[in-house]
Design a protein around this motif. Structure first.
Motif, PDB file in Angstrom:
ATOM      1  N   UNK B  29       0.827  -1.212   0.000  1.00  0.00           N
ATOM      2  CA  UNK B  29       0.000   0.000   0.000  1.00  0.00           C
ATOM      3  C   UNK B  29       0.857   1.256   0.000  1.00  0.00           C
ATOM      4  N   UNK B  34       5.744   1.367  -7.631  1.00  0.00           N
ATOM      5  CA  UNK B  34       4.477   0.699  -7.937  1.00  0.00           C
ATOM      6  C   UNK B  34       4.677  -0.791  -8.191  1.00  0.00           C
ATOM      7  N   UNK B  41       2.105  -7.275  -3.006  1.00  0.00           N
ATOM      8  CA  UNK B  41       0.713  -7.729  -2.925  1.00  0.00           C
ATOM      9  C   UNK B  41       0.602  -9.218  -3.245  1.00  0.00           C
ATOM     10  N   UNK B  75      -2.765  -9.893 -13.520  1.00  0.00           N
ATOM     11  CA  UNK B  75      -3.498  -8.743 -14.058  1.00  0.00           C
ATOM     12  C   UNK B  75      -2.774  -7.437 -13.744  1.00  0.00           C
ATOM     13  N   UNK B  76      -2.368  -7.281 -12.476  1.00  0.00           N
ATOM     14  CA  UNK B  76      -1.755  -6.023 -12.069  1.00  0.00           C
ATOM     15  C   UNK B  76      -0.350  -5.866 -12.658  1.00  0.00           C
TER      16      UNK B  76
ATOM     17  N   UNK C 172     -14.321   3.673  -7.889  1.00  0.00           N
ATOM     18  CA  UNK C 172     -13.689   3.639  -6.568  1.00  0.00           C
ATOM     19  C   UNK C 172     -14.667   4.033  -5.467  1.00  0.00           C
ATOM     20  N   UNK C 179     -17.508  -2.427  -0.007  1.00  0.00           N
ATOM     21  CA  UNK C 179     -16.734  -3.105   1.036  1.00  0.00           C
ATOM     22  C   UNK C 179     -17.177  -2.653   2.422  1.00  0.00           C
TER      23      UNK C 179
ATOM     24  N   UNK D  27      -6.673   2.839  -0.584  1.00  0.00           N
ATOM     25  CA  UNK D  27      -7.777   3.155  -1.490  1.00  0.00           C
ATOM     26  C   UNK D  27      -8.062   4.655  -1.501  1.00  0.00           C
ATOM     27  N   UNK D  33      -4.364   4.469  -9.946  1.00  0.00           N
ATOM     28  CA  UNK D  33      -5.482   3.519  -9.918  1.00  0.00           C
ATOM     29  C   UNK D  33      -5.037   2.097  -9.578  1.00  0.00           C
ATOM     30  N   UNK D  34      -3.857   1.697 -10.022  1.00  0.00           N
ATOM     31  CA  UNK D  34      -3.414   0.336  -9.700  1.00  0.00           C
ATOM     32  C   UNK D  34      -3.097   0.221  -8.215  1.00  0.00           C
ATOM     33  N   UNK D  35      -2.543   1.293  -7.657  1.00  0.00           N
ATOM     34  CA  UNK D  35      -2.262   1.296  -6.227  1.00  0.00           C
ATOM     35  C   UNK D  35      -3.579   1.250  -5.446  1.00  0.00           C
ATOM     36  N   UNK D  36      -4.559   1.988  -5.924  1.00  0.00           N
ATOM     37  CA  UNK D  36      -5.866   1.940  -5.252  1.00  0.00           C
ATOM     38  C   UNK D  36      -6.458   0.542  -5.336  1.00  0.00           C
ATOM     39  N   UNK D  37      -6.250  -0.111  -6.486  1.00  0.00           N
ATOM     40  CA  UNK D  37      -6.768  -1.470  -6.627  1.00  0.00           C
ATOM     41  C   UNK D  37      -6.083  -2.416  -5.649  1.00  0.00           C
ATOM     42  N   UNK D  38      -4.773  -2.243  -5.448  1.00  0.00           N
ATOM     43  CA  UNK D  38      -4.076  -3.054  -4.453  1.00  0.00           C
ATOM     44  C   UNK D  38      -4.708  -2.809  -3.083  1.00  0.00           C
ATOM     45  N   UNK D  39      -4.970  -1.541  -2.768  1.00  0.00           N
ATOM     46  CA  UNK D  39      -5.616  -1.224  -1.499  1.00  0.00           C
ATOM     47  C   UNK D  39      -6.987  -1.871  -1.385  1.00  0.00           C
ATOM     48  N   UNK D  40      -7.754  -1.784  -2.467  1.00  0.00           N
ATOM     49  CA  UNK D  40      -9.096  -2.391  -2.501  1.00  0.00           C
ATOM     50  C   UNK D  40      -9.010  -3.885  -2.219  1.00  0.00           C
ATOM     51  N   UNK D  41      -8.047  -4.547  -2.856  1.00  0.00           N
ATOM     52  CA  UNK D  41      -7.930  -5.996  -2.678  1.00  0.00           C
ATOM     53  C   UNK D  41      -7.470  -6.347  -1.265  1.00  0.00           C
ATOM     54  N   UNK D  80     -11.576  -5.750 -10.077  1.00  0.00           N
ATOM     55  CA  UNK D  80     -10.189  -5.393 -10.364  1.00  0.00           C
ATOM     56  C   UNK D  80      -9.919  -5.445 -11.869  1.00  0.00           C
ATOM     57  N   UNK D  83     -11.623  -2.388 -13.669  1.00  0.00           N
ATOM     58  CA  UNK D  83     -10.972  -1.088 -13.463  1.00  0.00           C
ATOM     59  C   UNK D  83      -9.598  -1.065 -14.121  1.00  0.00           C
ATOM     60  N   UNK D  84      -8.898  -2.190 -14.086  1.00  0.00           N
ATOM     61  CA  UNK D  84      -7.605  -2.248 -14.765  1.00  0.00           C
ATOM     62  C   UNK D  84      -7.764  -1.919 -16.248  1.00  0.00           C
TER      63      UNK D  84
END
Lengths: 99, 322, 507, 117
Positions: B29, B34, B41, B75-76, C172, C179, D27, D33-41, D80, D83-84
């Motif tokens: 996080x 990145x 992750x 994916x990421x 978002x 969640x 998030x 956006x990818x960092x936010x997705x990591x946070x979301x997950x 995910x 959004x990706x």
């Protein structure tokens, strides 16, 4: 503690030792290629010893073979991944020939 | 080993695993880089699946490792590479005030959840006994599969369609001119290279394991989602090695494969509704029907997951759009 | 399965299954999917009619999906609320799909936008009905997620940079909201061993866990409903989508999370709602009414004005909580507040969908939707102008529209409860909506040949729409007006199974 | 599962709660956006761990949370992926990885830059 238990204990200890060595290498080695070397070589061997250690306790030939299968697959995957990572990290010029 | 030593060792293990989970999550996080965050992750996901083993939830451990860490990771990583290729400008960092506010809110939510969990009454009523009592009627022996396909099959039906909703959205993120074309970028791997060799070796094993995991779901940990993910991963591996060319998204067989599972599930549900109960599996044939649904779902889940990872159509179909 | 066929139960199952089957068909059919609504539209009209009739005759019921009763299984709820919104959804969805055919959805070949729209619209349709009918907190989560993903796809449909940014922003908000909602549902299950709304209501959980769960779920649902101050994502998302997608997004999608919120606080946790909940949600609703209206006043483009008006109109829904939430549900005025808020949801859905479709026609004709350039359009497109006029009457809450009845019921409840402030907000909101809508109407119906600045400044760039297409928003707007004439009937329907009604011994 | 291996569910519940916080921070406070997705997950995964740990009754693990968590994992993956794809298209169109209000414009005004592939 039976002889089998002692054997397992010894194998697991050796396996853990290799993992520790691999991790130390990952953290201490200077560049990506030597780090990969530490990771793949030491950890694959470590995993092998761990597999050897748990095999007698799985209660059958089939589960034991499954665990060996896991080890073989993990080695294959680690080897392939290491090759790919190593090549991606090379400076941008035609990759050297490999077999 | 005595019970005392075991629980001390267990406690140490749980504490260590918990610490590692938090450390990898923090790196994912808050890390600077990145790509490093995405790698952290993936490591986090694998550790989380270990935590699921400790919590006695093997089905979840499989799903977390396969989908949470594996497919999400692919994916990421792919998205990071794509953005790097484009040379996209990174967003400016959040102002310190914003970060502080976010941290405050996050600590508040985490603290509230922790308090709520600690305030839970002792001897809480789970649904475990209820599931055990009705397991016979479900036609399967694995209680998790029974909940997923029979007791709460309605959730699973909608969930399998959630995957399709995402896929339609992903496809719609293509350019107009690429519509109906081939998804993803062209992959190159030298035929004799390690990647190609690995990708030729693994599918035979992977397909067997995937089908086994689906089949085992009836009586042991496993099922359509875990098995379907393994099959999707095998396909993705072959596609990344350039061994197979992904099909054009406008092709009928592709679309039929996507719709098959939800269609079979929905169809059986409506047949049940006409007989009086929506999504009912008559006890006499429940085991067979669950197998039919799981098989059909596996096909669709594997196809959908693979196409979700491959991304929007990006190249025109060689034969032209039909 | 020997039990007799229950028409309401069958209708409830089909209300979810048919649109989802339509989505699967759209996924496979490709370019021929544009005609799909000729099947799904009438079929769903029948299903909704059967559901309404079943609820009206048989009263509220809970149907165990798969034959396993809660807490193990999931229950579908057939009550007046569910039937009303399922029926409303048929009208809006059929209109949007009919409007898209031949426009957004090309007849001759499969296009990116057309393919995605038909599939996503059907997915959203199934998801909406699943939300309206679900009696299970986790099932609601899955259905809300299906709705969110379909809605995100609809927002991104144009594929332009602004709409993609709007979709990412919306995603978002929506996902964080999901969640937060899910965390509350999880805590409630951990505390009580059930996710079923009725069982939770009977169980009356209390304590810290329930409070935290309720707070998290409320925050999440507010983000998904775009309640002030979590509204910023809405205008670009709704205004940037193609007209039929905007109609679905603005008319229907926020109603789903609102219905969940109503079921949460009035059915699942009525006793846990402290005295602060009503004023808090009502206050945010009031702020939304005022702030959304002021922002709408400042818009120069029709679609953005319509989108900002949605923020304000969502605010009215939340007046439900200070007037009928928690322990208030047994008060004599609660029935009026309940029917008023829900009727407002229905009339707003119809009128807002009509406005977005009409705005789409204007945009297609003029090539822009600047309000200043609308002068005299009523002569070229009288039906569209009339549809905009009728929708405006509903949004302003003027008689004889459905919006009038809804706001009248809310107003009476506010005065009966002694909480005059909510009544003042209602009236102020009506005045403000008149302030932002009248200039639009003034332009539309202006005499173009009058001297001065009102002369038409822009040459139309597109052809006149066909009569059939112009008729679609007009029908929707007409329905919103008709709701006012025939309000006794939907009010009675909404009262069936209303939380608190049983204790009252009325109805 | 033998009693001496009984996991300490409370530890995992608290770790899960902390993970929810970490994920939520990512998030909200991160902008890529990818960092936010990591946070979301991570937020989702932490939530599931809370759920799984709370479901560890004296009778062993409750299968219902497990089934719901598997559903949740699949739903999170779907979101995910969507959004990706959207973020990738947006970056290809504008040359920006993040939202316009949070990202400086690319040098040389790369808006409308052709798809790099």
């Amino acid at each position: 503690m039976s002889a089998l238990d002692l054997f397992s204990l010894a194998a697991l200890t050796v396996g853990a030792g290799f993992f520790v060595a691999g991790t130390v290498g990952l953290l201490r080695f200077p560049d990506l290629h030597t780090r990969l070397h530490a990771l793949t070589k030491a950890d694959n061997l470590g995993l092998g010893f761990v597999v050897l250690g748990v095999m007698p306790h799985l209660g059958g030939l089939l589960p034991a073979l499954k665990v060996v299968g896991v080890w073989v697959l993990a080695m294959l995957a680690a080897g392939t991944a290491a090759q790919l990572v190593a090549r991606a990290a090379l400076p941008r010029r035609p990759p050297p020939e490999e077999g | 080993m005595t019970s005392g030593v075991g629980s001390v060792a267990g406690l140490a293990f749980d504490l260590a695993l918990g610490g590692l989970l938090l450390a990898t999550a923090l790196a994912a996080v808050a890390g600077r880089n990145l790509f490093g965050g995405v790698v952290a992750f993936v490591v986090y996901g694998l550790l989380a699946s270990l935590a699921w083993v400790r919590l006695g939830a093997i089905d979840v451990a499989l799903a977390e490792a396969a989908i949470g860490a594996g497919l999400t990771g692919v994916l990421l990583v792919g998205a990071v590479a794509r953005l790097a290729r484009i040379g996209a400008v990174e967003p400016a960092p959040t102002a310190p005030v914003g970060k502080a506010l976010a941290a405050l809110g996050a600590v508040g939510v985490a603290g509230a959840i922790a308090l709520a969990v600690l305030a839970l009454p002792e001897g809480r009523p789970g649904l475990g006994p209820e599931v055990a009592r009705n397991l016979e009627a479900s036609g399967v022996e694995n209680p998790v599969t029974a909940v997923l396909i029979v007791f709460r099959g309605y959730d699973t039906l909608i969930e399998s369609i959630v995957l399709l909703a995402a896929l339609v959205g992903v496809w719609a993120a293509s350019l107009e001119r690429d519509w109906g074309g081939l998804p993803g970028l062209r992959q190159h791997a030298r035929p004799g290279g390690v990647m190609a060799t690995f990708a030729r070796l693994v599918p035979s094993i992977g397909i067997v394991v995937g089908i086994y995991v689906v089949h085992a779901g009836a009586y042991a940990p496993g099922g359509a989602f875990q098995g379907g993910t393994i099959l999707a991963a095998v396909y993705l591996l072959a596609a990344m090695a350039g061994l197979v060319e992904p099909p054009a998204v406008s092709r009928l067989p592709v679309r039929l494969a996507l719709a098959l599972g939800p269609a079979v599930f929905l169809g059986l549900g409506v047949v049940g509704a006409l007989g009086g109960t929506f999504l009912a599996f008559p006890e006499a044939v429940a085991g067979t029907l669950v197998l039919v649904v799981e098989t059909a779902l596996t096909v669709s889940i594997a196809a959908t997951l693979a196409l979700l990872v491959l991304g929007p159509p990006a190249r025109p179909s060689p034969g032209g759009a039909p | 399965m020997t039990e007799p066929l229950d028409p309401a139960a069958l209708a409830a199952a089909l209300a979810v299954a048919l649109p989802l089957a339509g989505a699967l068909a759209a996924l496979v059919m490709g370019r021929r999917a544009g005609d799909l609504f000729f099947v799904t539209g009438p079929a769903m009209a029948l299903v909704a009619a059967a559901l309404v009739a079943g609820v009206a005759e048989g009263g509220p019921a809970r149907i165990a999906v798969g034959g396993f009763a809660p807490p193990l299984g999931i229950a579908l709820v057939t009550d007046g609320l569910a039937a009303t919104f399922v029926a409303t959804t048929v009208a809006v969805m059929a209109a949007a799909l009919a409007f898209a055919r031949g426009g957004l959805v090309a007849r001759l070949r499969e296009t990116r936008r057309g393919y995605a729209f038909v599939a996503l619209a059907h997915l959203a349709w199934g998801a909406l009905n699943a939300v309206f009918l679900s009696g299970d907190l986790f099932n609601l989560y899955v259905a809300l997620e299906l709705l969110s993903l379909a809605a995100i796809g609809l927002v991104a449909l144009e594929g332009k940079a602004e709409t993609l940014a709007a979709a990412i922003r919306y995603a978002f908000f929506a996902l964080t909201g999901s969640l937060l909602y899910l965390s509350g549902a999880i805590l409630l299950y951990a505390a009580t061993g059930t996710l079923d709304i009725a069982l939770l209501g009977a169980h009356a959980p209390e304590g810290a866990t329930t409070l935290v769960a309720g707070a998290l779920m409320t925050a999440g649902l507010c983000a998904k409903t775009a309640l002030f101050p979590l509204h910023a994502w809405l205008p670009p998302a709704h205004a940037g989508a193609p007209a039929p997608a905007s109609a679905i997004l603005s008319g229907l999608v926020p109603k789903a999370s609102f219905v969940v919120m109503a079921r949460l606080w009035l059915e699942a946790l009525p006793d846990a709602a402290g005295p602060a909940l009503g004023p808090l949600l009502g206050g945010l609703g009031a702020a939304a009414i005022l702030y959304g209206s002021v922002l709408a006043l400042r818009q120069e483009r029709l679609k953005l004005l319509v989108a900002y008006s949605t923020i304000a109109q969502i605010g009215y829904l939340f007046l439900l909580f200070p007037l009928a939430g928690g322990a208030l549900s047994t008060q004599p005025w609660a029935a009026g507040a309940w029917s008023g808020a829900m009727l407002h949801g229905v009339s707003h859905a119809l009128a807002k969908a009509a406005l977005f479709l009409a705005a789409g026609l204007v945009l297609a004709r003029l090539g822009h939707d600047r309000i200043a350039g609308l002068s005299g359009l009523a002569r070229a497109m009288p039906m569209t102008a009339f549809a905009i006029g009728l929708s405006a009457v509903t949004l302003m809450g003027l008689p004889p529209s459905g919006g009038f009845i809804a706001k009248y019921l809310l107003l009476v409840a506010a005065f009966a409860s002694g909480e005059w402030a909510w009544g003042v907000i209602l009236l102020a909101g009506g005045v403000l909506s008149a302030l932002y809508l009248f200039p639009v109407l003034g332009r539309l119906f202006a005499k173009g040949d009058a001297e001065g600045e009102d002369a038409p400044e822009d040459e139309p760039t597109g052809p006149l729409p066909s009569r059939a297409r112009e008729a679609i928003p007009l029908v929707l707007a007409g329905l919103a007006i008709a709701l006012g004439f025939a309000s006794a009937w939907p009010t009675a329907l909404l009262a069936i199974g209303r939380p608190g009604a049983a204790m009252e011994g009325l109805e | 599962m033998s009693p001496d291996l009984a996991p300490h569910a409370t530890i995992y519940a608290l770790v899960g709660a902390a993970l929810v916080g970490l994920g939520l921070y990512g998030l909200v406070a991160r902008r890529h956006p990818l960092r936010r997705l990591v946070g979301f997950n991570i937020m989702g995964s932490g939530l599931f761990i809370v759920f799984g740990a709370a479901g560890m009754g004296p009778l062993g693990p409750d299968p219902v949370p497990q089934a719901l968590i598997i559903t949740g994992i699949v739903v999170a993956f779907s979101a995910t992926a969507l959004i990706t794809a959207l973020a990738g298209r947006y970056a290809a169109l504008t040359g920006r990885a993040g939202l316009p209000e949070e990202t400086p414009p690319p040098e040389g005004g790369a808006a409308g830059r052709p798809e790099a592939s």
